[in-house]
Design a protein around this motif. Structure first.
Motif, PDB file in Angstrom:
ATOM      1  N   GLU A 170       0.811  -1.219   0.000  1.00 57.78           N
ATOM      2  CA  GLU A 170       0.000   0.000   0.000  1.00 57.78           C
ATOM      3  C   GLU A 170       0.845   1.270   0.000  1.00 57.78           C
ATOM      4  O   GLU A 170       0.329   2.356  -0.274  1.00 57.78           O
ATOM      5  CB  GLU A 170      -0.931  -0.002   1.215  1.00 57.78           C
ATOM      6  CG  GLU A 170      -1.932  -1.139   1.198  1.00 57.78           C
ATOM      7  CD  GLU A 170      -2.829  -1.140   2.422  1.00 57.78           C
ATOM      8  OE1 GLU A 170      -2.541  -0.339   3.352  1.00 57.78           O
ATOM      9  OE2 GLU A 170      -3.790  -1.917   2.469  1.00 57.78           O
ATOM     10  N   VAL A 221      -6.320  -5.153  -4.475  1.00 56.15           N
ATOM     11  CA  VAL A 221      -7.282  -4.666  -3.484  1.00 56.15           C
ATOM     12  C   VAL A 221      -6.506  -4.199  -2.260  1.00 56.15           C
ATOM     13  O   VAL A 221      -5.696  -4.952  -1.708  1.00 56.15           O
ATOM     14  CB  VAL A 221      -8.292  -5.762  -3.104  1.00 56.15           C
ATOM     15  CG1 VAL A 221      -9.284  -5.227  -2.053  1.00 56.15           C
ATOM     16  CG2 VAL A 221      -9.032  -6.252  -4.330  1.00 56.15           C
ATOM     17  N   TYR A 222      -6.755  -2.962  -1.844  1.00 52.07           N
ATOM     18  CA  TYR A 222      -6.036  -2.351  -0.727  1.00 52.07           C
ATOM     19  C   TYR A 222      -7.035  -1.847   0.299  1.00 52.07           C
ATOM     20  O   TYR A 222      -8.243  -1.728   0.032  1.00 52.07           O
ATOM     21  CB  TYR A 222      -5.151  -1.204  -1.223  1.00 52.07           C
ATOM     22  CG  TYR A 222      -5.931  -0.065  -1.833  1.00 52.07           C
ATOM     23  CD1 TYR A 222      -6.412   0.981  -1.048  1.00 52.07           C
ATOM     24  CD2 TYR A 222      -6.213  -0.040  -3.200  1.00 52.07           C
ATOM     25  CE1 TYR A 222      -7.147   2.019  -1.604  1.00 52.07           C
ATOM     26  CE2 TYR A 222      -6.942   0.992  -3.757  1.00 52.07           C
ATOM     27  CZ  TYR A 222      -7.412   2.025  -2.955  1.00 52.07           C
ATOM     28  OH  TYR A 222      -8.145   3.042  -3.496  1.00 52.07           O
ATOM     29  N   ALA A 223      -6.503  -1.519   1.474  1.00 48.71           N
ATOM     30  CA  ALA A 223      -7.332  -0.931   2.537  1.00 48.71           C
ATOM     31  C   ALA A 223      -7.041   0.554   2.704  1.00 48.71           C
ATOM     32  O   ALA A 223      -7.955   1.340   2.956  1.00 48.71           O
ATOM     33  CB  ALA A 223      -7.111  -1.671   3.850  1.00 48.71           C
ATOM     34  N   ASN A 224      -5.767   0.960   2.575  1.00 39.84           N
ATOM     35  CA  ASN A 224      -5.368   2.360   2.730  1.00 39.84           C
ATOM     36  C   ASN A 224      -4.535   2.769   1.528  1.00 39.84           C
ATOM     37  O   ASN A 224      -3.547   2.105   1.194  1.00 39.84           O
ATOM     38  CB  ASN A 224      -4.551   2.557   4.012  1.00 39.84           C
ATOM     39  CG  ASN A 224      -5.316   2.092   5.240  1.00 39.84           C
ATOM     40  OD1 ASN A 224      -6.382   2.604   5.550  1.00 39.84           O
ATOM     41  ND2 ASN A 224      -4.762   1.105   5.946  1.00 39.84           N
ATOM     42  N   ASN A 225      -4.921   3.854   0.894  1.00 44.45           N
ATOM     43  CA  ASN A 225      -4.218   4.330  -0.293  1.00 44.45           C
ATOM     44  C   ASN A 225      -3.063   5.241   0.139  1.00 44.45           C
ATOM     45  O   ASN A 225      -3.250   6.438   0.348  1.00 44.45           O
ATOM     46  CB  ASN A 225      -5.172   5.074  -1.216  1.00 44.45           C
ATOM     47  CG  ASN A 225      -4.475   5.564  -2.474  1.00 44.45           C
ATOM     48  OD1 ASN A 225      -3.409   5.068  -2.839  1.00 44.45           O
ATOM     49  ND2 ASN A 225      -5.067   6.543  -3.139  1.00 44.45           N
ATOM     50  N   GLU A 229      -2.528   3.394  -5.579  1.00 49.89           N
ATOM     51  CA  GLU A 229      -3.296   3.665  -6.793  1.00 49.89           C
ATOM     52  C   GLU A 229      -2.431   4.285  -7.880  1.00 49.89           C
ATOM     53  O   GLU A 229      -2.503   3.894  -9.049  1.00 49.89           O
ATOM     54  CB  GLU A 229      -4.476   4.602  -6.462  1.00 49.89           C
ATOM     55  CG  GLU A 229      -5.643   3.912  -5.796  1.00 49.89           C
ATOM     56  CD  GLU A 229      -6.871   4.803  -5.771  1.00 49.89           C
ATOM     57  OE1 GLU A 229      -6.769   5.958  -6.244  1.00 49.89           O
ATOM     58  OE2 GLU A 229      -7.909   4.357  -5.283  1.00 49.89           O
ATOM     59  N   CYS A 242     -10.593  -0.470  -3.707  1.00 50.38           N
ATOM     60  CA  CYS A 242     -10.563  -0.378  -2.248  1.00 50.38           C
ATOM     61  C   CYS A 242     -11.479  -1.454  -1.678  1.00 50.38           C
ATOM     62  O   CYS A 242     -12.569  -1.702  -2.213  1.00 50.38           O
ATOM     63  CB  CYS A 242     -10.997   1.010  -1.787  1.00 50.38           C
ATOM     64  SG  CYS A 242     -10.989   1.201   0.003  1.00 50.38           S
ATOM     65  N   ASP A 244     -13.284  -1.382   0.825  1.00 50.97           N
ATOM     66  CA  ASP A 244     -14.558  -0.831   1.289  1.00 50.97           C
ATOM     67  C   ASP A 244     -15.530  -0.589   0.147  1.00 50.97           C
ATOM     68  O   ASP A 244     -16.735  -0.394   0.395  1.00 50.97           O
ATOM     69  CB  ASP A 244     -14.313   0.491   2.020  1.00 50.97           C
ATOM     70  CG  ASP A 244     -13.459   0.299   3.263  1.00 50.97           C
ATOM     71  OD1 ASP A 244     -13.729  -0.671   3.997  1.00 50.97           O
ATOM     72  OD2 ASP A 244     -12.529   1.092   3.485  1.00 50.97           O
ATOM     73  N   ARG A 245     -15.052  -0.566  -1.086  1.00 52.23           N
ATOM     74  CA  ARG A 245     -15.905  -0.244  -2.233  1.00 52.23           C
ATOM     75  C   ARG A 245     -15.687  -1.269  -3.351  1.00 52.23           C
ATOM     76  O   ARG A 245     -15.425  -0.915  -4.496  1.00 52.23           O
ATOM     77  CB  ARG A 245     -15.591   1.162  -2.755  1.00 52.23           C
ATOM     78  CG  ARG A 245     -15.763   2.251  -1.725  1.00 52.23           C
ATOM     79  CD  ARG A 245     -15.471   3.638  -2.309  1.00 52.23           C
ATOM     80  NE  ARG A 245     -14.082   3.759  -2.745  1.00 52.23           N
ATOM     81  CZ  ARG A 245     -13.081   4.088  -1.942  1.00 52.23           C
ATOM     82  NH1 ARG A 245     -13.306   4.322  -0.649  1.00 52.23           N
ATOM     83  NH2 ARG A 245     -11.848   4.196  -2.403  1.00 52.23           N
ATOM     84  N   ALA A 267      -6.399  -5.341   3.856  1.00 49.99           N
ATOM     85  CA  ALA A 267      -7.667  -5.510   3.142  1.00 49.99           C
ATOM     86  C   ALA A 267      -8.227  -6.909   3.351  1.00 49.99           C
ATOM     87  O   ALA A 267      -9.440  -7.090   3.525  1.00 49.99           O
ATOM     88  CB  ALA A 267      -7.467  -5.233   1.659  1.00 49.99           C
TER      89      ALA A 267
END
Length: 418
Positions: A170, A221-225, A229, A242, A244-245, A267
């Motif tokens: 990340e 797929v990540y949790a914190n950018n 990205e 993400c 979450d989305r 994630a």
């Protein structure tokens, strides 16, 4: 069937823990992470296909023809009585265009039938719970190597599926560092496959700013950018999402299950919080319960053939009783006699009546023959009464008359006999 139509077993991903791989050293594990329950949900391809079809409609751009197209002429119908159709015709004269049909969809230069409008219903609604179930199915399919390979991903050299990488992923900010990471986890084969697949699109789309097409690569797929990205977005085929989305259009492109997903550890561990588990409900998605399999073990043949089941099942019967064939009583006399024994008397009466009917013509012929013979006898007796005697006036004339008459009668009778 333990699963509804279109579902598949996700037993290949049923492991208690998943290895977490280093983002720097190739093949090195830095820890373990428990497998989220969402990756063990039933894979419902029918739901995924239906939801994907509806969601894919929501990004369409409205289009329509010009409202005035085909209607910008001066034309009027000639009416009836001129032996031509009543389509509007171009006014004026002195040119080939005058008198030609206009406006209609069957006319050259006319408008189209039912011109398209921008206020068409472009979007489609989908139940919120149905969308969530589709995402769960897509996530479960992403953890089955066979489905990944069936979709076309090159994961033969990947150490493990699902593939989880340490949280250092990340914080990567450079594309060359992202490429080095993909190489260290043996995911570059899939990226190279995407590069090799690039080709010019078929059809008119090549003229509408979508000239090239290519396959889909890994989904990160990540949790914190923290820069992930920007580092991965310029690599061909690689997409970023993400946790979450999570989007079904990215998890199952084209409605086809089995996207190759690269998870960050944060994630991956957050999945139970977002989707819930078999023991706890989701903290984010209210009123949502994680779908469960109808059977813990989907190998039905193994269950039936197990010693526990076979010990309670009755032994196979020896021999084979041939099933009786159902016959049509209207065509089969034996079957009809079982249903109606009186049919035998009816059949005998029918046979006697038919035999009597066959003998009737012979009896009629004999009666007619006797009747003809009796008529001949009576006719002869009557003729004897007409014969002349010596006492009859004009006896000589009558005698000659009788001879001629007898000759004629004999000829007629001989002719009838022949």
């Amino acid at each position: 069937d333990p699963y509804p139509p279109g579902s598949e077993s996700s037993a290949m991903a049923a492991r208690p823990v998943v290895s977490v791989y280093s983002s720097a050293e190739e093949g090195k594990t830095v820890g373990n992470a428990p497998l989220p329950d969402v990756l063990l949900t039933p894979i419902r391809q029918d739901i995924v296909h239906r939801v994907h079809t509806n969601l894919n409609k929501n990004k369409r751009q409205p289009y329509a023809v010009n409202a005035k197209a085909g209607m910008q002429q001066s034309a009027i119908s000639w009416g009836t009585g001129r032996a031509v159709s009543r389509i509007p015709r171009i006014c004026g004269g002195g040119t080939h265009r005058s008198g030609q049909g206009a406006f209609g969809n069957m006319c050259r230069g006319g408008r189209m039938f039912n011109p398209t409008k921008t206020w068409r219903k472009w979007t489609a609604k989908t139940n919120n719970n149905e969308r969530r179930v589709a995402v769960c199915s897509a996530l479960a399919a992403s953890s089955v190597p066979a489905l990944l390979m069936a979709r076309g991903h090159r994961v033969g050299n990947v150490n493990e599926v699902p593939l989880v990488v340490a949280n250092d992923i990340e914080s990567i900010t450079k594309t060359k560092e992202a490429l080095a990471l993909l190489k260290s986890i043996n995911a570059m084969d899939d990226v190279e496959h995407v590069k090799d697949s690039k080709k010019i699109r078929r059809g008119k789309g090549k003229m509408r700013n979508r000239r090239y097409v290519q396959r889909k690569g890994p989904l990160v797929v990540y949790a914190n950018n923290n820069g992930v990205e920007q580092s991965f977005r310029n690599i061909p085929g690689v997409e970023i999402a993400c946790v979450d989305r999570l989007n079904l259009l990215k998890l199952a492109p084209g409605g086809h299950l089995g996207r190759f997903v690269i998870w960050s550890q944060a994630a991956f561990e957050k999945l139970d919080t977002i989707f819930g588990s078999n023991d706890a409900k989701s903290e984010v998605k209210k009123t949502f319960t994680l779908p469960r399999s109808m059977m813990a073990n989907a190998d039905l043949a193994r269950i039936i053939n197990s010693d526990e089941i076979q010990s309670k099942v009755q032994a196979a019967k020896v021999g084979f009783a041939k099933p009786s064939r159902k016959r049509n009583a209207l065509r089969n006399l034996g079957t009809m006699l079982k249903l109606n024994p009186y049919i035998a008397e009816v059949r005998r009466a029918e046979l006697a009546r038919s035999a009597k009917k066959k003998a009737a013509p012979k009896v009629k012929k004999e009666i007619a023959k006797k009747s003809r013979a009796a008529k001949l006898v009576a006719r002869g007796k009557y003729r004897e009464t007409l014969r002349a005697t010596p006492e009859t006036p004009a006896a000589s004339f009558l005698d000659s008359y009788n001879k001629v008459r007898d000759t004629n009668v004999e000829q007629v009778e001989s002719t009838q006999k022949k």
